[in-house]
Every structure is written in C-alpha cells, then in structure tokens.
Design a protein around this motif. Sequence first.
Motif, PDB file in Angstrom:
ATOM      1  N   ASP A  22       0.828  -1.204   0.000  1.00  0.00           N
ATOM      2  CA  ASP A  22       0.000   0.000   0.000  1.00  0.00           C
ATOM      3  C   ASP A  22       0.864   1.256   0.000  1.00  0.00           C
ATOM      4  N   TRP A  23       1.893   1.260   0.835  1.00  0.00           N
ATOM      5  CA  TRP A  23       2.755   2.447   0.892  1.00  0.00           C
ATOM      6  C   TRP A  23       3.457   2.664  -0.451  1.00  0.00           C
ATOM      7  N   ALA A  24       3.966   1.580  -1.008  1.00  0.00           N
ATOM      8  CA  ALA A  24       4.682   1.743  -2.277  1.00  0.00           C
ATOM      9  C   ALA A  24       3.747   2.326  -3.341  1.00  0.00           C
ATOM     10  N   VAL A  65       2.392   6.170  -2.606  1.00  0.00           N
ATOM     11  CA  VAL A  65       3.386   7.214  -2.879  1.00  0.00           C
ATOM     12  C   VAL A  65       3.405   7.564  -4.369  1.00  0.00           C
ATOM     13  N   ARG A  66       3.146   6.535  -5.210  1.00  0.00           N
ATOM     14  CA  ARG A  66       3.130   6.810  -6.661  1.00  0.00           C
ATOM     15  C   ARG A  66       1.811   7.390  -7.113  1.00  0.00           C
ATOM     16  N   GLN A  67       0.792   7.171  -6.339  1.00  0.00           N
ATOM     17  CA  GLN A  67      -0.510   7.669  -6.788  1.00  0.00           C
ATOM     18  C   GLN A  67      -0.608   9.164  -6.590  1.00  0.00           C
ATOM     19  N   ASP A 107       3.595   7.750  11.280  1.00  0.00           N
ATOM     20  CA  ASP A 107       4.858   7.037  11.469  1.00  0.00           C
ATOM     21  C   ASP A 107       4.799   5.732  10.700  1.00  0.00           C
ATOM     22  N   VAL A 108       5.881   5.435  10.005  1.00  0.00           N
ATOM     23  CA  VAL A 108       5.902   4.283   9.120  1.00  0.00           C
ATOM     24  C   VAL A 108       7.045   3.365   9.530  1.00  0.00           C
ATOM     25  N   SER A 109       6.794   2.060   9.480  1.00  0.00           N
ATOM     26  CA  SER A 109       7.881   1.110   9.682  1.00  0.00           C
ATOM     27  C   SER A 109       7.787   0.063   8.580  1.00  0.00           C
ATOM     28  N   GLY A 148      10.265   5.880  10.009  1.00  0.00           N
ATOM     29  CA  GLY A 148      10.352   7.303   9.727  1.00  0.00           C
ATOM     30  C   GLY A 148       9.033   7.804   9.207  1.00  0.00           C
ATOM     31  N   ARG A 149       9.075   8.958   8.539  1.00  0.00           N
ATOM     32  CA  ARG A 149       7.873   9.512   7.931  1.00  0.00           C
ATOM     33  C   ARG A 149       8.179   9.896   6.491  1.00  0.00           C
ATOM     34  N   PHE A 150       7.122   9.917   5.672  1.00  0.00           N
ATOM     35  CA  PHE A 150       7.306  10.378   4.292  1.00  0.00           C
ATOM     36  C   PHE A 150       7.308  11.903   4.256  1.00  0.00           C
TER      37      PHE A 150
END
Lengths: 365, 265
Positions: free
Chosen positions: B158-160, B163-165, B176-178, B234-236
């Motif tokens: 989903d994250w990958a 980010v492209r969408q 916060d993302v891991s 981290g965070r985007f």
Amino acid sequence: MPRGHARSEASASRTTYAGVSMSHTHHAPPTGAPGPARGLAGRRAVGAGIAAAILAGLIAVRVTTSQGEFDLPDATQDFVTLSASVLIESLPFVFLGIGLSIAVRLWLPEDFLVRRLPRHPGIRRAVVSLLGVLLPVCECGNVPLARGLIVRGLSVGEAMTFLLAAPILNPVTIITTYQAFGWDDGILAARIAGGFVIANLVGWVFSRHPQPMSLLTPKFQAACAHEHAEGGRKSRRAAKMFAEETAAMLPALVVGSAIAGLIQVAVSRDLLVTLGQNPVLSVFALMVLAFVVSICSNVDAFFALALGSTFMPGAIVAFLVFGPMIDIKMLALLRTTFTTRTLVQLTAIVALASAALGLAVNVVA
Amino acid sequence: MWPRFLERWKGIALTLIGVVATLWLAFSGQLGLYIHPRYFLFTTIMAVIGGALAIVAMLLLPASGADEADHEHEHEGESEADASQRRRRPRGRRRALAGAWATVAILVGAGIALLALPPATLSAATAVQRDVERTTSDLANESPLLVGTDPSEFTFRDWALVVRQGGAAAELTTTDVSLVGFVMPAPDDPDDTFVLARFTITCCAVDAQPIGVPVHLPDWRERFSPDDWVDATGRFGADPAGGEGLVLLPTSLEVTDQPSEPYVY
C-alpha cells in the motif's frame, strides 16, 4: 499367472527371504522357489530397495546442501530461482494431467465416445474438438489417443481436429490459463475460441482431401496394431503409462523452464520491451519461442506469464494457441502418424491462423 | 544399452527429483520463495501423489526380461520401411547416444537447481533489471486509489503504491511508518537515495515485480549494500534533494534478517 503359483509355494516353505522387509507390497517367495516367479518377486524386492536408496539419496543431498553458502553471481542465482519457480509451479499440474490421462485411457472404453458422435460432418468435428474436456490429456498423450480414434472409425480430418483442439480445450489447460492470466485482456477467451476455430478449420480443410488415407504414414497401421495388442494387468499398464508420460513431458518441462529463466536474466529488458511492444513483431517472436520450447499446454500459461509484463496480449495469445498445436516435440510425435507433406501443410495453416488471431487481438487491445 | 535404460527411467527420475525438492520446501516452510501461497496445499498434495505414483511405477514396471519380450512384439508388425530404417544402424545409434547425453544433462541440471543449491529469493539485480519505477507506477495506476484511506493500516505494498498515486495528502506525511524491505539502488543511482523494495508475485517467482519506496539517506552505500534487508522507520516527506514525489525520511534504519515470507501479495 505364475504369481499365484509362487504364493502357494511360498506359504508351504518355512525359509524367509532376505529382501522381504524392504517390500511391503508383495509376498516374496522363499529363495528356493523355482522358475520365473522367484525372478519376479526377487526383482521387486531389489526394485523396492533401489527405490528406497534413490529416495534416501535425493533427500540426503537436499538436507546436507540446504545450509550451504553458495555465493553465486546474482544473474546465475536468479536464473536458477526463476527456472525452479516455473518448474515447481508446473509440476503439480503435470501430475494432475498424467493421472487423469491414465485413468481415462484405462477405464473409458474408446468406442464409448465414437459411437455417440453426431452424423453431420461439421457438427461431428465440433463435438470431436470438445472431446478434450472428457480426455484431459496434454498434447504429448494425444497422439496415441488420436491413433486409437482413427482405428475406431474417426476420419483423418476429425482426428486432426481432436489433436489440435484437445490440448487447449481441456479443463487443466483452462484452469492454469485462468490462474495465470485471469480474464486480463481476453487472453483466456481468445485462447479457447481461437483453439476451437483453428482446429475446426484444419479439420474441414483435410476432410476435403480426396484420399485422406494417403495423409498417413505406412508405419501407422503397424503402430496401431501395437496399440491394440497392449495387454496385461491394469496396474502394470498404468505404471508403464506413468513412466512414458513423465519421460515425454518432464525433460521438455525442465528445458522449457530453463529457457524461461534464461530469457528473464540474459535477454536485455530493453530488447524484450522493444520487441514485445511491437504489435507485429511480438506475435512472431513468441510463435517462434513456442515452437522451440515445446512446453506442455497444461502449464505453458505459467511460462507465458514470465513474458506477460513485456509482451502485448496478442503475442501471448499466439503463443498459447500455436504452441500446443505445433512445436518441435509435437511434430516429432505427429511424424509417427502423418506424412511430412501433410505436416508441412498443417503447420502452415495453423501458423497463419494463429498469427492472424494474435494480430487481431493486438489491434483490439 | 544404457541409453535405453535412461529412456525408460528418466521420467521417474525427474519426478522423484521434483517431488523431493517440492516436499522439502513445503516442510521447511520455503515454498513461498517460489510460488504464491494459494498453491501451497495443491502443490503439496500433488507432489505426494506424484511421488507415490513414481515409486509404485518403479516397482511394477516390467523389468528388463519382460522388456525384451515387448520389443520383439513391436517388430512383428513392422513394415519394410521400418526394417530398412533399422538396418541403418550406426546413424540411429549415434542419435540415440546424443539424446541420452542430453537426458543426462537435463537430469544433472535439474538435480543441481532443485536439490543441490540452497533455495534463494530473487536478487536486487533482478529488481533493477525489472525497472522498479515502471512496475510500481504501473501497479499504482491499476490499483484503486489509496489516498484518503487510513494509512495506519497500510502494508508495504500500500505504501509503495500510494506514494506513486501522487497527492501529498497530509495524513501520509504525518503517519509514522515502519517498513521492511531489501536495499536496491535507485534508478539513476544517486548517492543520497536508495529504494527499499519487495517483490510482489501473482503466481510464481517468474512473474515477480519489484515495488518499492525511495528512502533518503546521503551516502547510503557506506552503511548498506544492495540485497541487505533493512527495517526502516520514519515519515514520508518532500525529497530534500529536490526530486519529485514523496520519499521516506528515516529516523532509524537497521539491518534485519530476511523475512520468512520475502514476497508481498
């Protein structure tokens, strides 16, 4: 049969046979038992021992090497991984196909089907092309079946329709194609429809031949006689069929998997994309590939999947329609039944029709 | 003599190699390196059946004596053409020999690939060759829009894709993302960004497509090399190097073990 004879003698004797503990399937006669019976049971015991030893050897190799650190170059490692994945994905479907084909050949009387066919030639061919649904045999197993059908009264054109349609229009192939592609781009639908139409077209063309028997090789009659004479117990025949079918399919599958893996790592992505995105070249490129790799129709969808992201759908369809009908291995098998001249004509018709189908799909897509 | 022996047993030999390899992968939990989990049960069952059939066939196959009887039977019905064919012996024998050596090569190759080499995932080199940028954005275009949904539930995939969408929605940059993935060089190979990647497969490893998120880390090569598995937290945020789109700005990066399921689905 000498076996029953041997058993009664075995029970009469008090000697035990050294190999008994290895063979759980048969009562081994005592060492003193005379004649062929002793040879047979003794051989079985030895066979069981060899089987156990080979299995143990293979497992031992696997277990001892599993922790090993092999620093292969990335490309080599990925070639092995990719090839192995095609092989491991395909293998269960090959076993399924072989199991079904053995069951059909052993327990379904062949004239059971031929007697019930409609009389009108066109409808008759259409029904014949659907026989693959009941006889889910991959193309390698089809040639002997088709020979049997000709002997039981099918015309040469009808037999060809069966030969070309059955590998595509059978449940195992349809399931694997669905697993690989789903309904994407109409690949599955085009494969089924294309297989049906081309098989019936070829059947119609050859049914118009004035002397259909001249399409067959002289050797064919002898081969049929052999097929008829095949006797013996069913378990024995099943064992023979399993050995023959796996011997025909698995080497081709291993080579096909290796080629699929090799293309992935060795051919530059740029070239594949350039070739694959060209609506015309992509179709011919994959037809040549299908001809060369000779992979079984039951599992060729997984192979094509490797190319799916770079090749246009029409090329994939041409691969999936042309490959099961005509390839190097199939021509070698067909040569046992049809003359070279017939096979050249057959190849030309199927190739043209598959290319037309692939190009049409590309135009629509 | 041995070419005929090989011809007879090669199918059963290859069956046993494939079955042992498959079942060992299944029992050691590594089948996922090659095929999608939905095939695990089917593959295992068919491998057991295939192995059983092969062993039974080994025990029941007519041994050499019966074989010769079979053979004579074959020649009974042969035509003149066949007989003359058989008289041209040397050529036929040479061809049989070449075929037998090819069979040996296939058996050895299958044995090495399936039994002798330890199982492995695809490498970062293949991810580079397969063009992570293109495959990720292709998938992002095909998938339903994720922007606007709750990012706390997002998987790696989903994250990958999100980010492209596009769209720098606020919740994406405040969550916060891991993420765990392997390190691969970014497409233009900059020194301050690498891609944290996973392969996604739909059927088996051969259709694996790399997907990933860009991670900002100046001089990343000093800490990691390609194929290292890394746990990134981290965070985007906007790319400090001025590139387009969001990048992961890590607060911590640690080398970790390859997960037992290295692919995402």
